[in-house]
Design a protein around this motif. Structure first.
Motif, PDB file in Angstrom:
ATOM      1  N   ALA A  38      -1.511   3.297   3.480  1.00  0.00           N
ATOM      2  CA  ALA A  38      -1.597   2.695   2.148  1.00  0.00           C
ATOM      3  C   ALA A  38      -0.698   1.471   2.039  1.00  0.00           C
ATOM      4  O   ALA A  38      -1.071   0.461   1.422  1.00  0.00           O
ATOM      5  CB  ALA A  38      -1.212   3.731   1.090  1.00  0.00           C
ATOM      6  N   ALA A  39       0.490   1.525   2.629  1.00  0.00           N
ATOM      7  CA  ALA A  39       1.396   0.373   2.598  1.00  0.00           C
ATOM      8  C   ALA A  39       0.782  -0.813   3.325  1.00  0.00           C
ATOM      9  O   ALA A  39       0.885  -1.965   2.883  1.00  0.00           O
ATOM     10  CB  ALA A  39       2.733   0.747   3.227  1.00  0.00           C
ATOM     11  N   ILE A  40       0.119  -0.554   4.452  1.00  0.00           N
ATOM     12  CA  ILE A  40      -0.535  -1.628   5.198  1.00  0.00           C
ATOM     13  C   ILE A  40      -1.656  -2.246   4.366  1.00  0.00           C
ATOM     14  O   ILE A  40      -1.806  -3.465   4.296  1.00  0.00           O
ATOM     15  CB  ILE A  40      -1.067  -1.082   6.539  1.00  0.00           C
ATOM     16  N   ALA A  41      -2.446  -1.403   3.708  1.00  0.00           N
ATOM     17  CA  ALA A  41      -3.526  -1.920   2.860  1.00  0.00           C
ATOM     18  C   ALA A  41      -2.969  -2.720   1.692  1.00  0.00           C
ATOM     19  O   ALA A  41      -3.500  -3.773   1.335  1.00  0.00           O
ATOM     20  CB  ALA A  41      -4.381  -0.761   2.355  1.00  0.00           C
ATOM     21  N   ALA A  42      -1.868  -2.238   1.089  1.00  0.00           N
ATOM     22  CA  ALA A  42      -1.276  -2.945  -0.046  1.00  0.00           C
ATOM     23  C   ALA A  42      -0.737  -4.308   0.348  1.00  0.00           C
ATOM     24  O   ALA A  42      -0.702  -5.235  -0.467  1.00  0.00           O
ATOM     25  CB  ALA A  42      -0.163  -2.094  -0.660  1.00  0.00           C
ATOM     26  N   ALA A  43      -0.318  -4.455   1.608  1.00  0.00           N
ATOM     27  CA  ALA A  43       0.189  -5.739   2.093  1.00  0.00           C
ATOM     28  C   ALA A  43      -0.934  -6.688   2.475  1.00  0.00           C
ATOM     29  O   ALA A  43      -0.671  -7.816   2.902  1.00  0.00           O
ATOM     30  CB  ALA A  43       1.110  -5.521   3.283  1.00  0.00           C
ATOM     31  N   GLY A  44      -2.194  -6.236   2.336  1.00  0.00           N
ATOM     32  CA  GLY A  44      -3.328  -7.092   2.679  1.00  0.00           C
ATOM     33  C   GLY A  44      -3.596  -7.170   4.163  1.00  0.00           C
ATOM     34  O   GLY A  44      -4.278  -8.100   4.616  1.00  0.00           O
ATOM     35  N   ALA A  45      -3.079  -6.227   4.937  1.00  0.00           N
ATOM     36  CA  ALA A  45      -3.256  -6.251   6.390  1.00  0.00           C
ATOM     37  C   ALA A  45      -4.351  -5.287   6.807  1.00  0.00           C
ATOM     38  O   ALA A  45      -4.683  -4.330   6.092  1.00  0.00           O
ATOM     39  CB  ALA A  45      -1.950  -5.890   7.090  1.00  0.00           C
TER      40      ALA A  45
ATOM     41  N   ARG B   8      -9.049  -4.063  -6.950  1.00  0.00           N
ATOM     42  CA  ARG B   8      -7.878  -4.664  -6.314  1.00  0.00           C
ATOM     43  C   ARG B   8      -7.996  -4.598  -4.790  1.00  0.00           C
ATOM     44  O   ARG B   8      -7.680  -5.553  -4.080  1.00  0.00           O
ATOM     45  CB  ARG B   8      -6.618  -3.929  -6.784  1.00  0.00           C
ATOM     46  N   LEU B   9      -8.472  -3.481  -4.272  1.00  0.00           N
ATOM     47  CA  LEU B   9      -8.664  -3.348  -2.832  1.00  0.00           C
ATOM     48  C   LEU B   9      -9.711  -4.327  -2.320  1.00  0.00           C
ATOM     49  O   LEU B   9      -9.576  -4.904  -1.249  1.00  0.00           O
ATOM     50  CB  LEU B   9      -9.085  -1.911  -2.484  1.00  0.00           C
ATOM     51  N   ARG B  10     -10.774  -4.532  -3.110  1.00  0.00           N
ATOM     52  CA  ARG B  10     -11.810  -5.487  -2.693  1.00  0.00           C
ATOM     53  C   ARG B  10     -11.239  -6.884  -2.607  1.00  0.00           C
ATOM     54  O   ARG B  10     -11.557  -7.645  -1.703  1.00  0.00           O
ATOM     55  CB  ARG B  10     -12.990  -5.446  -3.663  1.00  0.00           C
ATOM     56  N   ARG B  11     -10.368  -7.253  -3.564  1.00  0.00           N
ATOM     57  CA  ARG B  11      -9.773  -8.591  -3.534  1.00  0.00           C
ATOM     58  C   ARG B  11      -8.866  -8.752  -2.315  1.00  0.00           C
ATOM     59  O   ARG B  11      -8.847  -9.794  -1.675  1.00  0.00           O
ATOM     60  CB  ARG B  11      -8.984  -8.849  -4.822  1.00  0.00           C
ATOM     61  N   LEU B  12      -8.115  -7.716  -2.009  1.00  0.00           N
ATOM     62  CA  LEU B  12      -7.217  -7.796  -0.857  1.00  0.00           C
ATOM     63  C   LEU B  12      -7.992  -7.928   0.448  1.00  0.00           C
ATOM     64  O   LEU B  12      -7.559  -8.607   1.372  1.00  0.00           O
ATOM     65  CB  LEU B  12      -6.323  -6.558  -0.794  1.00  0.00           C
ATOM     66  N   GLY B  13      -9.130  -7.262   0.520  1.00  0.00           N
ATOM     67  CA  GLY B  13      -9.874  -7.258   1.773  1.00  0.00           C
ATOM     68  C   GLY B  13     -11.051  -8.193   1.808  1.00  0.00           C
ATOM     69  O   GLY B  13     -11.890  -8.102   2.703  1.00  0.00           O
ATOM     70  N   ARG B  14     -11.125  -9.155   0.866  1.00  0.00           N
ATOM     71  CA  ARG B  14     -12.295 -10.026   0.778  1.00  0.00           C
ATOM     72  C   ARG B  14     -12.535 -10.805   2.049  1.00  0.00           C
ATOM     73  O   ARG B  14     -13.657 -11.038   2.449  1.00  0.00           O
ATOM     74  CB  ARG B  14     -12.120 -10.983  -0.400  1.00  0.00           C
ATOM     75  N   LYS B  15     -11.462 -11.234   2.737  1.00  0.00           N
ATOM     76  CA  LYS B  15     -11.617 -12.037   3.948  1.00  0.00           C
ATOM     77  C   LYS B  15     -11.309 -11.226   5.202  1.00  0.00           C
ATOM     78  O   LYS B  15     -11.012 -11.778   6.245  1.00  0.00           O
ATOM     79  CB  LYS B  15     -10.690 -13.259   3.893  1.00  0.00           C
TER      80      LYS B  15
END
Length: 611
Positions: A524-531, A582-589
């Motif tokens: 979850a921390a990795i996902a929150a950092a956009g990685a 929010r998750l979709r925005r982080l992982g858009r690219k």
């Protein structure tokens, strides 16, 4: 008087008239003494004025006089320059002194300089040679194929005396300003007590020692088609400063030497990936198929792998166990590149054979197509039946917000394979591991990959007292996709990053006391950092968990300082509830992932439930 004083330089190199003209100007010292004489009454106004005129006249006359003399000397040099090269070459070395045998044309200055530098390894430069270099026009020296070959020869056979000759004659500044700048930096270091250090290229010297005294290294070097590229890469690594990245310096030097685009690319890669094999060999899983195949895929050529191997050895001494692992890693990479396979265990691993076996187990043409499109690194970590089973689970792709789950028994009644098929989304690993943690199961190993059409498989080996309910897991994962993710803080965790050991990923190691839900918190921390997670090794030894992740940012690049700081904060402070949008925005690219996660069996205690 100054012109006559130049007679004192008789026997020394240099034009005596030029020396006398250079001493003509009277400046601030003359003015100071004239002022003192006027104040003390020793000089009158007329003599003081005369001295001022002398200062002014000598200051103005000297520059054009020097220009006149230099022009005359250069014209004379061109007039007497030999039309043909002397039979024995432009240089002679009588009695340990290297000197000119004739007057070379100025356009051969670089070739003559490199030949003289090579001769200077054991000989002293003569006055005629130094005079000739002093009279050359002060302009950049141009490289051609002949001069480049002489540079390679100098790298093979030269020493500190060679580079001192090039530096003191000004040739290095005009031909290789990057190396001249490196020497200036070293000479300015107040902590360096060795006067010869500034003129030595230690990495180049260690390469020569390896080639001569290390039999495996010598054999690899003998098989290189372009050993000069390896020497240039070592020279650049030796000379690169903090102001300019080594890869940029490599490209600049290759262009200066006019080596061509292919050589430029190879030298830049050797410089940029110089520590790839060395750092990879220090990992305990360095010889796993799933580690070797990506390296071989990245290196792509046997000669390139051999050059990187030699650089790895030259960069410094290795512990015997690391040297052995490096040798074996290089051997396996060469087998992959040379034969299309990798010798593992008792027999050869052939990716094509594993894929063919998976295709024979396929139930439809769509499943066969998906098996053929499976990323190579994932194939290396899976059995043929597992590849066929997981590809079938993805056909057709599940609807968005839904997942398909398959639970398969193993030979151990308490171990189960759980395959999760879904459309890829940012934070999917955190979502699924959160569901498994909530179900109270013990994750022993995991792997995952993503196909080009967005289909994702996350496969887990778990330990549970009974067979997990497939429908319950599917509903829990779908609910998690709608709700998002969250995770508690792990304040006693330590996070470290390594950007060198992998050519594609930032390697992140997280250590913390083991407890249930730890893997979910890290994911979850990795996902929150956009990685994005591309691979992981999950290890528990006693009460300490050591989890290693291969990460990129949303663009597929290594993490920058901002992303690293965000990840550290997310681990230490926890992840507040993150919605689906929010998750979709982080992982858009986000880029496609090829995840491989393994959990070595602990030596004594078992892994706590919920990992």
């Amino acid at each position: 008087g100054k012109l006559l004083a130049a007679v004192g330089a008789t026997g020394s190199p240099g034009d005596k008239v030029l020396i006398g003209l250079g001493m003509l100007p009277r400046g601030e010292v003359g003015l100071i003494f004239a002022g003192l004489g006027l104040r003390e009454g020793v000089l009158g106004d007329d003599l003081y004025a005369a001295l001022l005129i002398v200062v002014l006249a000598t200051t103005l006359v000297t520059p054009p006089a020097l220009k006149w003399r230099l022009t005359a000397l250069r014209s004379r040099r061109r007039a007497v320059a030999s039309a043909t090269r002397p039979e024995g070459g432009w240089l002679v070395v009588p009695d340990g002194v290297v000197d000119l045998a004739g007057e070379p044309p100025s356009h051969l200055a670089l070739e003559v300089a490199l030949d003289a530098a090579l001769a200077a390894t054991t000989a002293r430069p003569g006055s005629r040679l130094l005079d000739w270099f002093g009279a050359l026009p002060d302009e950049p020296l141009r490289w051609d194929k002949a001069a480049t070959q002489k540079l390679f020869e100098l790298l093979r056979r030269g020493n500190a005396r060679s580079w001192r000759f090039l530096d003191t004659t000004g040739v290095l500044e005009r031909a290789l300003p990057e190396l001249a700048a490196a020497i200036r930096r070293r000479q300015a270091d107040p902590l360096e007590l060795d006067a010869t250090h500034a003129l030595r290229w230690s990495l180049v010297e260690r390469l020569h020692e390896l080639i001569e005294h290390d039999e495996p290294a010598g054999q690899e070097h003998a098989d290189l088609k372009h050993p000069e590229w390896l020497l240039l890469a070592a020279l650049i690594l030796d000379s690169a400063g903090d102001a300019e990245p080594p890869v940029a310096a490599a490209r600049q030097l290759a262009k200066r030497l006019d080596l061509g685009a292919g050589a430029e690319q190879e030298i830049a890669l050797l410089v940029g990936e110089s520590e790839l094999l060395r750092r990879a060999a220090t990992r305990v899983d360095a010889l796993d198929e799933s580690r070797v195949l990506p390296i071989a895929s990245h290196v792509r050529q046997g000669e390139r792998a051999a050059a990187l191997y030699l650089l790895s050895l030259a960069l410094g001494e290795l512990e015997p166990v690391d040297r052995g692992r490096l040798d074996e890693l290089h051997r396996r990479v060469q087998v992959v590149l040379g034969e299309g396979g990798l010798m593992m265990g008792e027999g050869p691993f052939r990716m094509s054979e594993r894929l063919a076996a998976a295709e024979r187990a396929a139930t439809s043409r769509a499943v066969v197509d998906r098996i053929r499109a499976t990323p190579a690194t994932y194939v290396a970590s899976q059995s043929a039946p597992a590849i066929a089973r997981q590809a079938a689970l993805l056909e057709p792709l599940p609807p968005r917000g839904r997942a398909r789950v398959a639970v398969t028994a193993t030979d151990d009644p308490q171990r189960w394979c759980v395959d999760v098929a879904a459309r890829d989304q940012h934070g999917l690993l955190a979502l699924v591991t959160g569901v498994l943690a909530g179900a109270g199961v013990d994750v022993l190993a995991a792997s995952a990959t993503t196909w080009g059409d967005g289909g994702a498989i996350e496969a887990f080996v778990i330990r549970a007292a009974g067979r997990p309910d497939q429908s319950t897991l599917e509903l829990a994962i779908a609910a998690g996709m709608r709700a998002g993710i969250a995770a508690p803080a792990v304040p006693d965790a330590t996070v470290a990053f390594d950007d060198v050991a992998s050519p594609w990923y930032t390697l992140c190691e997280i250590r913390a006391p083991d407890h249930p839900g730890l893997l979910r918190a890290f994911a979850a921390a990795i996902a929150a950092a956009g990685a994005n997670v591309h691979g992981a090794t999950i290890d528990t030894s006693g009460e300490l968990a050591v989890d290693r992740f291969e990460l990129t940012d949303r663009r597929g690049h290594k993490l920058d300082d901002g992303a690293k700081a965000a990840l550290v904060n997310a681990v230490g402070e926890g992840v507040p509830p993150m919605t689906r949008s929010r998750l979709r925005r982080l992982g858009r690219k986000s880029q496609s992932r090829n995840i491989r996660m393994t959990m070595p069996k602990p030596a004594s205690p078992t892994v706590d439930a919920g990992r």
